[in-house]
Design a protein around this motif. Structure first.
Motif, PDB file in Angstrom:
ATOM      1  N   ALA A   1       0.839  -1.208   0.000  1.00 58.17           N
ATOM      2  CA  ALA A   1       0.000   0.000   0.000  1.00 58.17           C
ATOM      3  C   ALA A   1       0.870   1.253   0.000  1.00 58.17           C
ATOM      4  O   ALA A   1       0.591   2.215  -0.722  1.00 58.17           O
ATOM      5  N   GLY A   2       1.920   1.241   0.801  1.00 56.44           N
ATOM      6  CA  GLY A   2       2.809   2.398   0.844  1.00 56.44           C
ATOM      7  C   GLY A   2       3.517   2.617  -0.486  1.00 56.44           C
ATOM      8  O   GLY A   2       3.645   3.755  -0.945  1.00 56.44           O
ATOM      9  N   ALA A   3       3.966   1.536  -1.112  1.00 55.81           N
ATOM     10  CA  ALA A   3       4.638   1.663  -2.412  1.00 55.81           C
ATOM     11  C   ALA A   3       3.691   2.234  -3.461  1.00 55.81           C
ATOM     12  O   ALA A   3       4.112   3.022  -4.322  1.00 55.81           O
ATOM     13  N   LEU A   4       2.414   1.876  -3.379  1.00 53.82           N
ATOM     14  CA  LEU A   4       1.435   2.406  -4.333  1.00 53.82           C
ATOM     15  C   LEU A   4       1.305   3.923  -4.229  1.00 53.82           C
ATOM     16  O   LEU A   4       0.973   4.587  -5.211  1.00 53.82           O
ATOM     17  N   HIS A   5       1.575   4.477  -3.048  1.00 53.60           N
ATOM     18  CA  HIS A   5       1.534   5.928  -2.885  1.00 53.60           C
ATOM     19  C   HIS A   5       2.580   6.613  -3.770  1.00 53.60           C
ATOM     20  O   HIS A   5       2.410   7.767  -4.155  1.00 53.60           O
ATOM     21  N   PHE A   6       3.651   5.898  -4.080  1.00 53.38           N
ATOM     22  CA  PHE A   6       4.715   6.445  -4.927  1.00 53.38           C
ATOM     23  C   PHE A   6       4.517   6.087  -6.401  1.00 53.38           C
ATOM     24  O   PHE A   6       4.803   6.885  -7.281  1.00 53.38           O
ATOM     25  N   VAL A   7       4.030   4.888  -6.648  1.00 54.39           N
ATOM     26  CA  VAL A   7       3.861   4.398  -8.019  1.00 54.39           C
ATOM     27  C   VAL A   7       2.633   5.023  -8.687  1.00 54.39           C
ATOM     28  O   VAL A   7       2.687   5.377  -9.866  1.00 54.39           O
ATOM     29  N   ALA A   8       1.549   5.147  -7.948  1.00 52.10           N
ATOM     30  CA  ALA A   8       0.292   5.703  -8.478  1.00 52.10           C
ATOM     31  C   ALA A   8      -0.304   6.644  -7.439  1.00 52.10           C
ATOM     32  O   ALA A   8      -1.286   6.308  -6.775  1.00 52.10           O
ATOM     33  N   PRO A   9       0.271   7.828  -7.263  1.00 50.66           N
ATOM     34  CA  PRO A   9      -0.146   8.709  -6.162  1.00 50.66           C
ATOM     35  C   PRO A   9      -1.467   9.452  -6.363  1.00 50.66           C
ATOM     36  O   PRO A   9      -2.071   9.893  -5.383  1.00 50.66           O
ATOM     37  N   LYS A  10      -1.935   9.595  -7.583  1.00 51.78           N
ATOM     38  CA  LYS A  10      -3.105  10.445  -7.828  1.00 51.78           C
ATOM     39  C   LYS A  10      -4.353  10.040  -7.029  1.00 51.78           C
ATOM     40  O   LYS A  10      -5.019  10.904  -6.465  1.00 51.78           O
ATOM     41  N   PRO A  11      -4.720   8.755  -6.951  1.00 47.19           N
ATOM     42  CA  PRO A  11      -5.910   8.423  -6.156  1.00 47.19           C
ATOM     43  C   PRO A  11      -5.743   8.794  -4.674  1.00 47.19           C
ATOM     44  O   PRO A  11      -6.712   9.188  -4.021  1.00 47.19           O
ATOM     45  N   PHE A  12      -4.539   8.684  -4.172  1.00 43.87           N
ATOM     46  CA  PHE A  12      -4.282   9.044  -2.773  1.00 43.87           C
ATOM     47  C   PHE A  12      -4.317  10.561  -2.598  1.00 43.87           C
ATOM     48  O   PHE A  12      -4.839  11.061  -1.602  1.00 43.87           O
ATOM     49  N   ASP A  13      -3.776  11.279  -3.576  1.00 38.58           N
ATOM     50  CA  ASP A  13      -3.817  12.747  -3.538  1.00 38.58           C
ATOM     51  C   ASP A  13      -5.265  13.238  -3.463  1.00 38.58           C
ATOM     52  O   ASP A  13      -5.571  14.184  -2.737  1.00 38.58           O
ATOM     53  N   ARG A  14      -6.139  12.602  -4.208  1.00 39.71           N
ATOM     54  CA  ARG A  14      -7.527  13.059  -4.314  1.00 39.71           C
ATOM     55  C   ARG A  14      -8.308  12.923  -3.019  1.00 39.71           C
ATOM     56  O   ARG A  14      -9.249  13.682  -2.806  1.00 39.71           O
TER      57      ARG A  14
END
Length: 120
Positions: free
Chosen positions: A18-31
Motif C-alpha cells: 500500500a505504501g509503495a502504491l503511494h509512490f507508483v500511483a499517487p493520484k488516487p491518494f492525492d484526491r
C-alpha cells in the motif's frame, strides 16, 4: 531471532505494498486528502506512503516491531479523516456510498491487527 508469523508477514506486506502504491500511483491518494490538511495533497500522500512502507518493514523484526506498532497506529489515526472525507463525497472518487462507508469499519480492524502484531 524470532521469525515473523504468517499473520505478521501478511500485515507487513499489506503496508509495504500500500505504501509503495503511494509512490507508483499517487493520484488516487492525492484526491482523498481533505482540503483542510495543512500539507499539499502530494506531500501528504508521499509522507503517508513512506510511513506505511517503514511501518510494514518495521513489523518484520522483533526489535523494531513495537515502534512499528505505535507508528502504524498513529498513521492509521492520522489518515482516518481521509476515509471519512471519501465517505462523505463518494461521487468525487468514483465509488458508491456503500463502498466508501464500508471502508470505515475496516480501520479499527486494521488497528487491532497492528496492535496484536506489534506485541513482543
Amino acid at each position: 531471532m524470532t521469525r515473523p508469523t504468517p499473520g505478521i508477514l501478511a500485515l507487513a506486506g499489506l503496508f509495504v505494498v500500500a505504501g509503495a502504491l503511494h509512490f507508483v500511483a499517487p493520484k488516487p491518494f492525492d484526491r482523498i486528502v481533505p482540503p483542510w490538511v495543512p500539507l499539499s495533497p502530494r506531500a501528504a500522500t508521499l509522507l503517508s506512503g513512506a510511513a506505511e512502507v517503514l511501518g510494514g518493514l518495521g513489523l518484520l523484526h522483533p526489535a523494531t516491531r513495537p515502534a512499528a506498532r505505535w507508528g502504524l497506529l498513529a498513521l492509521l489515526v492520522a489518515v482516518f479523516p481521509a476515509n471519512i472525507y471519501m465517505a462523505q463525497h463518494p461521487e468525487r472518487f468514483g465509488v458508491g456510498p456503500g463502498v466508501a462507508w464500508g471502508r470505515l469499519p475496516l480501520q479499527p480492524l486494521l488497528m487491532w491487527a497492528v496492535w496484536r502484531a506489534g506485541r513482543r
